[in-house]
Scaffold this motif. Sequence first.
Motif, PDB file in Angstrom:
ATOM      1  N   ASN A   7       0.456  -1.382   0.500  1.00 49.12           N
ATOM      2  CA  ASN A   7      -0.088  -0.110  -0.295  1.00 49.12           C
ATOM      3  C   ASN A   7       1.074   0.991  -0.190  1.00 49.12           C
ATOM      4  O   ASN A   7       0.246   2.469  -0.316  1.00 49.12           O
ATOM      5  CB  ASN A   7      -0.960   0.324   1.439  1.00 49.12           C
ATOM      6  CG  ASN A   7      -2.240  -1.173   1.132  1.00 49.12           C
ATOM      7  OD1 ASN A   7      -1.630  -1.640   0.055  1.00 49.12           O
ATOM      8  ND2 ASN A   7      -3.378  -1.316   1.754  1.00 49.12           N
ATOM      9  N   CYS A  69       1.023  11.978  -9.855  1.00 53.60           N
ATOM     10  CA  CYS A  69       1.097  11.084  -8.761  1.00 53.60           C
ATOM     11  C   CYS A  69      -0.433  11.099  -8.343  1.00 53.60           C
ATOM     12  O   CYS A  69      -1.162  12.273  -8.448  1.00 53.60           O
ATOM     13  CB  CYS A  69       1.296  11.559  -7.780  1.00 53.60           C
ATOM     14  SG  CYS A  69       1.838  12.870  -7.147  1.00 53.60           S
ATOM     15  N   GLY A  70      -0.357  10.551  -7.596  1.00 51.83           N
ATOM     16  CA  GLY A  70      -2.236  10.625  -6.825  1.00 51.83           C
ATOM     17  C   GLY A  70      -2.479  11.944  -5.778  1.00 51.83           C
ATOM     18  O   GLY A  70      -3.293  12.420  -5.761  1.00 51.83           O
ATOM     19  N   SER A  71      -1.288  12.656  -5.253  1.00 50.89           N
ATOM     20  CA  SER A  71      -1.647  14.011  -4.768  1.00 50.89           C
ATOM     21  C   SER A  71      -2.072  15.122  -5.571  1.00 50.89           C
ATOM     22  O   SER A  71      -2.585  15.749  -5.245  1.00 50.89           O
ATOM     23  CB  SER A  71      -0.232  14.221  -3.981  1.00 50.89           C
ATOM     24  OG  SER A  71       0.294  13.176  -2.904  1.00 50.89           O
ATOM     25  N   VAL A 178      -6.680   5.736  -5.257  1.00 56.17           N
ATOM     26  CA  VAL A 178      -5.183   5.760  -4.894  1.00 56.17           C
ATOM     27  C   VAL A 178      -5.096   4.036  -4.924  1.00 56.17           C
ATOM     28  O   VAL A 178      -4.682   3.089  -5.186  1.00 56.17           O
ATOM     29  CB  VAL A 178      -4.241   6.505  -4.603  1.00 56.17           C
ATOM     30  CG1 VAL A 178      -3.114   5.954  -4.372  1.00 56.17           C
ATOM     31  CG2 VAL A 178      -4.353   7.336  -5.325  1.00 56.17           C
ATOM     32  N   GLN A 179      -5.776   3.556  -3.496  1.00 54.87           N
ATOM     33  CA  GLN A 179      -5.644   2.181  -2.881  1.00 54.87           C
ATOM     34  C   GLN A 179      -7.355   1.318  -3.468  1.00 54.87           C
ATOM     35  O   GLN A 179      -7.031   0.102  -2.986  1.00 54.87           O
ATOM     36  CB  GLN A 179      -5.683   2.354  -1.268  1.00 54.87           C
ATOM     37  CG  GLN A 179      -4.793   2.880  -0.860  1.00 54.87           C
ATOM     38  CD  GLN A 179      -3.752   2.445  -0.912  1.00 54.87           C
ATOM     39  OE1 GLN A 179      -3.262   1.843  -1.571  1.00 54.87           O
ATOM     40  NE2 GLN A 179      -1.834   2.696  -0.626  1.00 54.87           N
ATOM     41  N   HIS A 201       2.158   3.933  -8.972  1.00 56.10           N
ATOM     42  CA  HIS A 201       2.825   3.533  -8.042  1.00 56.10           C
ATOM     43  C   HIS A 201       2.059   2.230  -7.250  1.00 56.10           C
ATOM     44  O   HIS A 201       2.597   1.547  -6.830  1.00 56.10           O
ATOM     45  CB  HIS A 201       4.215   4.585  -7.692  1.00 56.10           C
ATOM     46  CG  HIS A 201       3.216   4.515  -6.480  1.00 56.10           C
ATOM     47  ND1 HIS A 201       4.007   4.673  -5.111  1.00 56.10           N
ATOM     48  CD2 HIS A 201       2.852   6.226  -6.239  1.00 56.10           C
ATOM     49  CE1 HIS A 201       3.282   5.666  -4.297  1.00 56.10           C
ATOM     50  NE2 HIS A 201       2.822   6.273  -4.938  1.00 56.10           N
TER      51      HIS A 201
HETATM   52  N1  PLP Z   1      -4.472   8.349  -1.539  1.00 60.42           N
HETATM   53  C1  PLP Z   1      -3.930   7.893  -0.944  1.00 60.42           C
HETATM   54  C2  PLP Z   1      -5.231   6.413  -0.347  1.00 60.42           C
HETATM   55  C3  PLP Z   1      -2.762   6.900  -0.694  1.00 60.42           C
HETATM   56  O1  PLP Z   1      -2.921   5.649  -0.135  1.00 60.42           O
HETATM   57  C4  PLP Z   1      -1.218   7.434  -1.026  1.00 60.42           C
HETATM   58  C5  PLP Z   1      -0.491   7.242  -1.156  1.00 60.42           C
HETATM   59  O2  PLP Z   1      -0.482   6.885   0.196  1.00 60.42           O
HETATM   60  C6  PLP Z   1      -1.908   8.849  -2.251  1.00 60.42           C
HETATM   61  C7  PLP Z   1      -3.072   9.271  -2.496  1.00 60.42           C
HETATM   62  C8  PLP Z   1      -0.679   9.116  -2.626  1.00 60.42           C
HETATM   63  O3  PLP Z   1      -0.562   9.369  -3.398  1.00 60.42           O
HETATM   64  P1  PLP Z   1       1.270   9.387  -4.047  1.00 60.42           P
HETATM   65  O4  PLP Z   1       2.209   8.587  -3.317  1.00 60.42           O
HETATM   66  O5  PLP Z   1       0.635   9.351  -5.454  1.00 60.42           O
HETATM   67  O6  PLP Z   1       1.134  11.238  -4.114  1.00 60.42           O
END
Ligand code: PLP
Length: 396
Positions: A7, A69-71, A178-179, A201
């Motif tokens: 995770n 990225c997710g953020s 993301v998860q 990732h």
């Molecule tokens: N949202 C969740 C639920 C995550 O677990 C994560 C990363 O751990 C993110 C967002 C952020 O993703 P990234 O690392 O690609 O920015």
Amino acid sequence: MIYLDNNATTKIDERVLDAMMPYFTDEYANPSSMYNFSKKASNALKEARGVIKDFVNAKDEKEIIFTSCGSESANTAIRGVLNYNKAKKHIITTKVEHPCVLNLYQTLEKQGYKVDYIGVNSNGDLDLEQLEAAITSDTALVSVMWANNETGVIFPIQKISEIIKSKSPETKFFVDAVQVAGKIPMNVQEMGIDMLGISGHKFHAPKGVGALYVNSKTMITPLIIGGHQERGKRAGTENVPYIAGMAKAAELAIDSLNYEMTEVKRLRDKLETTILKRIYNSRLNTGVANRVPNTTNIGFEYVEGELILLHLSDLGICASSGSACTSGSLEPSHVLRAMNVPFTAIHGSIRLSLSRFTTEKEIDFVCDKLPEIIEKITAISPYQDELAALKKLKNK
Ligand code: PLP
């Protein structure tokens, strides 16, 4: 090395790396260029958009924006909707979101937004009544993660969407997926999702690439302003090799979804039930149902989680105590606190997260070694009377 921290990030699938390579070496053109040399790069981008559209079951590939990225996906969606319609200042989210969402909301609160944080019960399930009561016609956005990164608990996204649409049809719904990407099926249309973020990732693509779905009815102001890329919604030359890699990873994830939901789940369940059976001072921090198939979060009473992780690490086993983004902080997890995990277990909680590369042999090794580690650490705990009482209770 036994990697049980999927995770946090995942191993890149070799087939993903192969799919990326041509765009580093021979096909390095800028996909927006006019000459023939850019055709392969621009086609790769187009194909990838189609694959990600299918991955999330969107209607149109124009609804897919590539990000880093997710953020970034979350920030683009959230800030994008709020900046497009500045009249509405109310947001609803949950107490257990990832820091990339929670910290953004804390910043927005300082800028005059009112944010309601919805709680969860001891199983980690969301309080839907509280959520429903919080929605008003002034609510600009409801933002809920699909599955929690620390516990794996899945939220009822379709139900939440129905609640939002019945109470305030104008309110937008952002889902941090993301998860769940690669772990359970995603269908943004069926689920009634306006915006959804994923990150490569977490499903065997490299770090540094993500995607955001924004349905055609949702308007956003771009976060990154510049060129006309991504239909003006995210400036910057697209990262073609990484995007091609993420698309390959999505294809592989679709193919292995069934394996994730049966075999990975079987291994996770074996690990979990063995630990809970063999270690008397262990407890499952969530309910058993409504979880992604690869994650378990287990608390060990009266011991320190960091010490468990160090002992595991000495044996080459990678696990974690929560979000990688908050590791290094001595504060107990905000997710476990929101679930009211007892203080006796909250500091001794660890997350184990598997992937399709996890083997039965690895799980058996951890099942053998973890009881020894916990026994060793428990022997030096200052809470021997409490532990003896707990042992007596469990043996009854
Ligand atoms: N949202 C969740 C639920 C995550 O677990 C994560 C990363 O751990 C993110 C967002 C952020 O993703 P990234 O690392 O690609 O920015």
